[in-house]
Design a protein around this motif. Structure first.
Motif, PDB file in Angstrom:
ATOM      1  N   PRO A 204     -27.098  11.281  32.205  1.00 21.98           N
ATOM      2  CA  PRO A 204     -28.063  10.888  31.922  1.00 21.98           C
ATOM      3  C   PRO A 204     -29.271  11.623  31.178  1.00 21.98           C
ATOM      4  N   PHE A 205     -30.244  10.158  30.457  1.00 23.49           N
ATOM      5  CA  PHE A 205     -31.020  10.176  29.679  1.00 23.49           C
ATOM      6  C   PHE A 205     -31.794   9.639  29.269  1.00 23.49           C
ATOM      7  N   VAL A 206     -33.236  10.578  28.408  1.00 22.02           N
ATOM      8  CA  VAL A 206     -34.168   9.057  29.005  1.00 22.02           C
ATOM      9  C   VAL A 206     -33.977   8.757  26.969  1.00 22.02           C
ATOM     10  N   GLY A 207     -34.550   7.220  26.064  1.00 22.26           N
ATOM     11  CA  GLY A 207     -33.835   6.981  25.013  1.00 22.26           C
ATOM     12  C   GLY A 207     -33.251   6.266  24.869  1.00 22.26           C
ATOM     13  N   ARG A 208     -33.051   5.661  23.512  1.00 25.26           N
ATOM     14  CA  ARG A 208     -32.331   4.069  23.578  1.00 25.26           C
ATOM     15  C   ARG A 208     -30.804   4.552  23.705  1.00 25.26           C
ATOM     16  N   PRO A 209     -30.307   3.750  23.957  1.00 23.69           N
ATOM     17  CA  PRO A 209     -28.928   3.464  24.412  1.00 23.69           C
ATOM     18  C   PRO A 209     -28.143   4.470  23.255  1.00 23.69           C
ATOM     19  N   ALA A 210     -27.018   5.371  24.099  1.00 24.85           N
ATOM     20  CA  ALA A 210     -26.449   6.278  23.239  1.00 24.85           C
ATOM     21  C   ALA A 210     -24.442   5.765  22.639  1.00 24.85           C
ATOM     22  N   CYS A 211     -24.740   6.408  22.032  1.00 23.09           N
ATOM     23  CA  CYS A 211     -22.958   6.531  22.389  1.00 23.09           C
ATOM     24  C   CYS A 211     -21.863   7.184  23.232  1.00 23.09           C
ATOM     25  N   ILE A 212     -20.822   7.121  23.776  1.00 20.93           N
ATOM     26  CA  ILE A 212     -20.502   6.882  25.597  1.00 20.93           C
ATOM     27  C   ILE A 212     -19.504   7.842  25.320  1.00 20.93           C
ATOM     28  N   ARG A 213     -18.818   8.624  24.449  1.00 19.03           N
ATOM     29  CA  ARG A 213     -17.604   9.293  24.339  1.00 19.03           C
ATOM     30  C   ARG A 213     -18.184  10.032  23.511  1.00 19.03           C
ATOM     31  N   ILE A 214     -17.713  11.448  22.900  1.00 17.57           N
ATOM     32  CA  ILE A 214     -17.868  11.574  21.745  1.00 17.57           C
ATOM     33  C   ILE A 214     -16.532  12.593  22.458  1.00 17.57           C
ATOM     34  N   PRO A 215     -15.903  13.120  20.607  1.00 10.33           N
ATOM     35  CA  PRO A 215     -14.517  13.715  21.052  1.00 10.33           C
ATOM     36  C   PRO A 215     -15.078  14.761  20.694  1.00 10.33           C
ATOM     37  N   LEU A 216     -14.433  16.203  21.884  1.00  8.09           N
ATOM     38  CA  LEU A 216     -14.575  17.832  21.166  1.00  8.09           C
ATOM     39  C   LEU A 216     -14.980  18.000  19.994  1.00  8.09           C
ATOM     40  N   GLY A 217     -15.565  18.619  18.934  1.00  5.89           N
ATOM     41  CA  GLY A 217     -15.685  18.959  17.750  1.00  5.89           C
ATOM     42  C   GLY A 217     -15.852  18.123  17.054  1.00  5.89           C
ATOM     43  N   GLN A 218     -16.601  16.425  17.380  1.00  4.25           N
ATOM     44  CA  GLN A 218     -16.671  15.626  16.426  1.00  4.25           C
ATOM     45  C   GLN A 218     -18.415  15.919  16.556  1.00  4.25           C
ATOM     46  N   GLY A 219     -19.025  15.590  15.668  1.00  6.45           N
ATOM     47  CA  GLY A 219     -20.346  16.141  15.542  1.00  6.45           C
ATOM     48  C   GLY A 219     -21.012  16.699  16.135  1.00  6.45           C
ATOM     49  N   VAL A 220     -22.225  16.896  16.407  1.00  9.86           N
ATOM     50  CA  VAL A 220     -23.600  17.870  16.436  1.00  9.86           C
ATOM     51  C   VAL A 220     -23.492  18.308  17.908  1.00  9.86           C
ATOM     52  N   CYS A 221     -23.237  17.273  19.018  1.00 16.57           N
ATOM     53  CA  CYS A 221     -22.501  17.803  20.064  1.00 16.57           C
ATOM     54  C   CYS A 221     -21.215  18.179  20.618  1.00 16.57           C
ATOM     55  N   GLY A 222     -20.476  16.926  19.414  1.00 19.71           N
ATOM     56  CA  GLY A 222     -18.909  17.577  20.101  1.00 19.71           C
ATOM     57  C   GLY A 222     -18.441  19.251  19.098  1.00 19.71           C
ATOM     58  N   ALA A 223     -19.282  19.619  18.038  1.00 16.57           N
ATOM     59  CA  ALA A 223     -19.928  20.793  17.864  1.00 16.57           C
ATOM     60  C   ALA A 223     -19.922  22.018  18.883  1.00 16.57           C
ATOM     61  N   ALA A 224     -21.153  21.607  19.138  1.00 10.84           N
ATOM     62  CA  ALA A 224     -22.106  22.576  20.361  1.00 10.84           C
ATOM     63  C   ALA A 224     -20.684  22.704  21.471  1.00 10.84           C
ATOM     64  N   ALA A 225     -19.907  20.994  22.137  1.00 13.53           N
ATOM     65  CA  ALA A 225     -19.413  21.465  23.328  1.00 13.53           C
ATOM     66  C   ALA A 225     -17.914  22.500  22.618  1.00 13.53           C
ATOM     67  N   ALA A 226     -16.814  22.529  21.523  1.00 12.55           N
ATOM     68  CA  ALA A 226     -16.029  22.987  21.181  1.00 12.55           C
ATOM     69  C   ALA A 226     -16.320  25.010  21.248  1.00 12.55           C
ATOM     70  N   SER A 227     -17.953  24.728  20.192  1.00  8.24           N
ATOM     71  CA  SER A 227     -17.832  26.380  20.137  1.00  8.24           C
ATOM     72  C   SER A 227     -18.333  26.932  21.589  1.00  8.24           C
ATOM     73  N   GLY A 228     -19.132  26.622  22.182  1.00  8.99           N
ATOM     74  CA  GLY A 228     -19.803  27.014  23.173  1.00  8.99           C
ATOM     75  C   GLY A 228     -21.775  28.065  22.274  1.00  8.99           C
ATOM     76  N   ASP A 229     -21.674  26.926  21.345  1.00 10.88           N
ATOM     77  CA  ASP A 229     -22.657  27.627  20.554  1.00 10.88           C
ATOM     78  C   ASP A 229     -23.516  26.744  19.899  1.00 10.88           C
ATOM     79  N   THR A 230     -24.917  27.084  20.174  1.00 10.09           N
ATOM     80  CA  THR A 230     -26.543  26.015  19.588  1.00 10.09           C
ATOM     81  C   THR A 230     -25.710  25.654  18.665  1.00 10.09           C
TER      82      THR A 230
END
Length: 160
Positions: free
Chosen positions: A68-94
């Motif tokens: 769920p989100f508010v805003g413009r349409p977004a990327c649906i899938r992001i590999p772990l470790g890629q992009g800012v979101c993937g980096a946060a998910a892979a590392s567990g760090d903000t």
């Protein structure tokens, strides 16, 4: 009906305290993770100025999947470790990024985004999802914002 309308003159610490209080009230007795994420995305949109995207990516089968989100349409899938979101998910760090164009491997879902804050939501040491905030303003997010959204992530860890 809930009416969470923050005072525009609030200092950042109080704004985040009120955001967490409102999130607690909305999610306290609701067990549906998607409903909780939807309401929290809307709350973040209301409480945090200068956003162009506020929402969640969920960890499913070793990748991030749009939630769920508010805003413009977004990327649906992001590999772990890629992009800012993937980096946060892979590392567990903000990830607090003042200039997304300077972030190696940044994934531009919305070309208007200039800065980003991504905070993992963890339970028992495992990342379940990330909170993703984007802004069209460079260096929009501060360490105080990171601390506030980390407190929100901690609250949500048992509710999504």
């Amino acid at each position: 009906m809930f009416d969470f309308s923050p005072d525009p003159g609030l200092d950042p610490a109080e704004r985040h305290r009120q955001l967490c209080s409102a999130a607690d009230a909305l999610t306290d007795s609701e067990s549906d993770a998607i409903a909780n994420m939807a309401n929290i995305a809307a709350l973040m949109w209301e409480f945090l100025p200068e956003l162009n995207w506020a929402g969640f990516y969920r960890v499913i089968d070793d990748e991030l999947v749009l939630g769920p989100f508010v805003g413009r349409p977004a990327c649906i899938r992001i590999p772990l470790g890629q992009g800012v979101c993937g980096a946060a998910a892979a590392s567990g760090d903000t990830q607090l990024v003042e200039d997304v164009h300077a972030f190696p491997g940044h994934i531009a879902c919305d070309a208007a985004s200039r800065s980003e804050l991504v905070v993992p939501i963890k339970r028992d040491g495992r990342v379940l999802a990330v909170i993703d905030l984007d802004s069209p303003s460079p260096a929009r997010f501060t360490a105080e914002d990171a601390r506030g959204i980390e407190r929100l992530a901690e609250l949500l860890s048992g509710r999504i």
